[in-house]
Design an enzyme around this catalytic site. Structure first.
Site, PDB file in Angstrom:
ATOM      1  N   ASP A 176      46.528  48.795  45.527  1.00 15.73           N
ATOM      2  CA  ASP A 176      45.821  47.917  44.595  1.00 15.73           C
ATOM      3  C   ASP A 176      45.869  46.562  45.283  1.00 15.73           C
ATOM      4  O   ASP A 176      46.923  45.920  45.332  1.00 15.73           O
ATOM      5  CB  ASP A 176      46.537  47.859  43.240  1.00 15.73           C
ATOM      6  CG  ASP A 176      45.736  47.033  42.251  1.00 15.73           C
ATOM      7  OD1 ASP A 176      45.108  46.049  42.672  1.00 15.73           O
ATOM      8  OD2 ASP A 176      45.729  47.380  41.062  1.00 15.73           O
ATOM      9  N   HIS A 177      44.733  46.128  45.844  1.00 10.82           N
ATOM     10  CA  HIS A 177      44.816  44.965  46.736  1.00 10.82           C
ATOM     11  C   HIS A 177      45.217  43.687  45.992  1.00 10.82           C
ATOM     12  O   HIS A 177      45.657  42.736  46.615  1.00 10.82           O
ATOM     13  CB  HIS A 177      43.530  44.777  47.553  1.00 10.82           C
ATOM     14  CG  HIS A 177      42.360  44.328  46.752  1.00 10.82           C
ATOM     15  ND1 HIS A 177      41.528  45.203  46.121  1.00 10.82           N
ATOM     16  CD2 HIS A 177      41.896  43.094  46.473  1.00 10.82           C
ATOM     17  CE1 HIS A 177      40.595  44.522  45.486  1.00 10.82           C
ATOM     18  NE2 HIS A 177      40.796  43.245  45.674  1.00 10.82           N
ATOM     19  N   HIS A 180      43.755  46.849  38.321  1.00 11.73           N
ATOM     20  CA  HIS A 180      44.149  45.463  38.631  1.00 11.73           C
ATOM     21  C   HIS A 180      44.758  44.719  37.430  1.00 11.73           C
ATOM     22  O   HIS A 180      45.825  44.124  37.535  1.00 11.73           O
ATOM     23  CB  HIS A 180      42.941  44.661  39.119  1.00 11.73           C
ATOM     24  CG  HIS A 180      42.211  45.299  40.254  1.00 11.73           C
ATOM     25  ND1 HIS A 180      42.854  45.850  41.336  1.00 11.73           N
ATOM     26  CD2 HIS A 180      40.892  45.502  40.474  1.00 11.73           C
ATOM     27  CE1 HIS A 180      41.959  46.337  42.170  1.00 11.73           C
ATOM     28  NE2 HIS A 180      40.763  46.151  41.673  1.00 11.73           N
TER      29      HIS A 180
END
Ligand code: NAD
Length: 473
Positions: free
Chosen positions: A165-166, A228
């Site tokens: 999950d950047h 996110h």
């Protein structure tokens, strides 16, 4: 590192530029190689020129160094492979030095995850020396996420699986942990007794762009909230982990997900708002409505905006609403977490605004603490002032890390602290599924909002009904 989907958008725009930056900083070992895999026929030279063309668009001019690029490109090879074809994997095996550690990065559609892990296993390429990296979307509901996780789990042990999950790779997100657990100041206040509410907003000005096909079947809740926004919520709400180690942190995050109060039945009408952008103006340009976008049904029922009132049902957070909001084609691009502290019981100085801690992830990473101070001059009048910590200004001292750079390096080093564990992904879906079902049961069609606005009016009302409003910088 083997990049499946080496000709795709993710590989060319994010992964390879990030690997180039790691190369330039001397963070890749001399014998680290990148093998790009995709279905197209390419000579190595043709592939390298494709990569260079794309990377030049995504690497700042000042950072693009011809000599460094030549060194970086020596690490890259290309191999034609069809993920659905077993013989491609036997041929791939022949290309590899099997004694080496390998990271498999699946920059492909999720429908290819299962065939790829299956073929890696059959061809003997899924050994204890290997790791696998996957991106969202991990399923479109709990059942499909479990199917993917089970297929991967039959081949790779959980510690070998890196679910990216950047958002978790962002400097400001890690600073949130530093702030909470590295300072004595906040801990006594970080609870319902002192905090009025929390807002987490991820607002985009872009529309659906070229992703209409995917987005039509996803929508904002699945595309952004399930991963996110819930990950950010976990970091705000979790208890201190025993240690700063992957398992301890993930144990605490998953406890938060389990403590989320389900939004079921009629609650979807009161605690959620769905929206879809109509035509409007963004940054001075006229833009079309969502249902006119490419590959979007002109009768689309997909939400491009969602706002939620969420309760974390535990001792620390009882009674503190968490308001989450995300949307496309909004007035401003901005991702931020706002902690609003309770107002003073009594004021000596007339109107005073409550203290706020604003953790901004985009566009510029910063943390700001809003305090009341005396307005200069005669008399005792207070005004809001900000204590600012701008990471972009500190960046002169040290290079700022892009989220993908950090996360790619972590996968090479086998550090899974900033990645999601299987139970986290599934707990998030278990909470999301009833909302999706509720929307269907109560025919919750999205409310139209003009592109370039703050979203549908109902999202304002979600807070206004409790005397609150969405934060605007
Ligand atoms: P894309 O369509 O641009 O690229 C897909 C890649 O897969 C191409 O290289 C294509 O050749 C390859 N491919 C397709 N079928 C194949 C097959 N049978 N065998 C071997 N290779 C095959 O997609 P993308 O935007 O790069 O996204 C890839 C995945 O990452 C998607 O699941 C997407 O949702 C996810 N993702 C993308 C981004 C992004 O920034 N693009 C961000 C987050 C997550």
């Amino acid at each position: 590192m083997l990049v499946f989907g080496g000709t795709g958008d993710l590989a060319l725009h994010k992964l390879l530029p990030a690997l180039y930056h790691l190369h330039c900083q001397g963070l890749l070992a001399d014998d680290n190689h990148i093998l790009a895999l995709a279905r197209q026929e390419f000579t190595r030279e043709a592939y390298l020129s494709l990569v260079e063309r794309h990377c030049r668009m995504h690497i700042a001019l000042a950072d693009f160094d011809e000599r460094a690029w030549a060194g970086f490109s020596r690490r890259i090879q290309y191999f034609k492979l069809d993920a659905n074809n077993a013989s491609s994997f036997s041929a791939l095996r022949g290309q590899l030095d099997l004694a080496r550690e390998r990271v498999y990065y699946l920059a492909v559609a999720p429908s290819l995850f299962t065939p790829i892990v299956h073929h890696l296993q059959l061809s003997g390429l899924a050994t204890s020396q290997t790791r696998i990296v996957i991106e969202k979307p991990i399923g479109h509901n709990l059942a499909s996420a479990k199917t993917i996780n089970t297929a991967i789990g039959q081949v790779f042990a959980e510690h070998q699986v890196f679910r990216i999950d950047h958002y978790l790779g962002k400097e400001a997100v890690q600073n949130l942990l530093a702030l909470r657990f590295g300072n004595a100041l906040f801990e006594p206040l970080w609870r319902g007794q002192s905090i009025d509410h929390v807002q987490i907003s991820v607002c985009e000005t872009l529309g659906v762009e070229s992703r209409g096909d995917y987005y039509e079947h996803a929508g904002a809740l699945r595309d952004m909230v399930q991963n996110h926004l819930l990950q950010l919520l976990c970091l705000v709400a979790m208890e201190a982990p025993e240690t700063y180690q992957a398992e301890a942190i993930r144990d605490e995050k998953v406890k938060v997900l389990h403590a989320l109060k389900p939004i079921t039945g009629q609650d979807v009408l009161d605690k959620t708002v769905r929206g879809q952008y109509g035509q409007g103006q963004v940054s001075g340009h006229r833009v079309p409505a969502y249902y006119f976008e490419k590959n979007v049904d002109n009768d689309s029922n997909t939400e491009t905006f969602v706002a939620l009132e969420v309760e974390v049902d535990n001792w620390r957070w009882a009674g503190v609403p968490f308001y989450l909001r995300t949307g496309k084609r909004l007035e401003q691009k901005c991702s931020e977490i706002i902690i609003t502290f309770k107002a003073l019981n009594r004021s000596l100085f007339g109107d005073v605004s409550p203290n706020r801690l604003v953790i901004r992830l985009q566009p510029d990473e910063s943390i700001t603490l809003q305090l009341m101070t005396k307005a200069p001059g005669r008399g005792m009048r207070l005004e809001a002032s900000a204590l600012n910590l701008h990471f972009s200004q500190k960046a002169g001292q040290a290079k700022r890390w892009d989220a993908y750079e950090r996360l790619l390096l972590d996968t090479l080093e086998g550090d899974s602290t900033l990645f999601m564990r299987r139970d986290e992904v599934e707990a998030a879906w278990a909470w999301i599924d009833p909302i999706l079902q509720g929307w269907q049961i109560y025919y919750q069609t999205p409310k139209t909002y003009p592109a370039g606005s703050q979203g549908p009016e109902q999202a304002q009302a979600l807070l206004a009904n409790h005397g609150r409003e969405w934060y605007r910088a």
